[in-house]
Motif scaffolding. Structure first.
Motif, mmCIF file in Angstrom:
data_model
loop_
_atom_site.group_PDB
_atom_site.id
_atom_site.type_symbol
_atom_site.label_atom_id
_atom_site.label_comp_id
_atom_site.label_asym_id
_atom_site.label_seq_id
_atom_site.Cartn_x
_atom_site.Cartn_y
_atom_site.Cartn_z
ATOM 1 N N SER A 77 94.974 51.144 140.754
ATOM 2 C CA SER A 77 94.857 50.098 141.430
ATOM 3 C C SER A 77 95.946 50.024 142.632
ATOM 4 O O SER A 77 95.723 49.952 143.796
ATOM 5 N N VAL A 81 95.745 50.724 146.605
ATOM 6 C CA VAL A 81 96.179 49.868 147.631
ATOM 7 C C VAL A 81 97.313 50.456 148.492
ATOM 8 O O VAL A 81 97.141 50.252 149.818
ATOM 9 N N LYS A 85 95.322 52.798 150.806
ATOM 10 C CA LYS A 85 95.075 51.776 151.974
ATOM 11 C C LYS A 85 93.739 51.010 151.840
ATOM 12 O O LYS A 85 93.056 50.563 152.582
ATOM 13 N N PRO A 87 91.396 48.042 150.075
ATOM 14 C CA PRO A 87 91.515 46.496 149.839
ATOM 15 C C PRO A 87 91.239 46.289 148.480
ATOM 16 O O PRO A 87 90.498 46.970 147.776
ATOM 17 N N PHE A 88 91.868 45.324 147.761
ATOM 18 C CA PHE A 88 91.710 44.937 146.263
ATOM 19 C C PHE A 88 90.740 43.956 146.464
ATOM 20 O O PHE A 88 91.116 42.707 146.929
#
Length: 109
Positions: A77, A81, A85, A87-88
């Protein structure tokens, strides 16, 4: 605690080996594979002792695998991110919460 630290370090190497090449599509595939294997060597040098120490300390094989999976998700994770790059999203958080529930039940006596 030593087991967790070794699992964390090994997963950092493995995440880089498996996913680090994704931002480098200009590199030929055979080179990406070779570099990934070289990086993965260090992952094995940490993962094998982590599992051996953890097992000798009283963790079961199932518990070691569950710890490794949670560590893998946390490391990946952060990698996705920060490096990729990406999105979470909220559904990832829900999925990880469900996995933590699995960890809870795994360690229940």
């Amino acid at each position: 605690m030593r087991t967790i630290f070794l699992l964390l370090a090994s997963n950092i190497f493995m995440t880089i080996a498996w996913y680090g090449h994704l931002r480098h599509n200009d590199v030929p595939l055979w080179k990406a594979i070779l570099v990934s294997w070289l990086i993965a060597f260090f992952e094995y040098c940490l993962m094998v002792p982590a599992n051996r120490i953890g097992y000798a300390s009283g963790f079961s094989g199932f518990q070691l695998k569950m710890i490794q999976e949670v560590v893998t998700l946390v490391v990946f994770s952060l990698f996705a991110v920060l490096y990729l790059k990406e999105p979470f999203r909220w559904n990832y958080l829900i999925s990880f919460s469900l996995l933590l529930g699995a960890v809870y039940f795994m360690f229940r006596k």
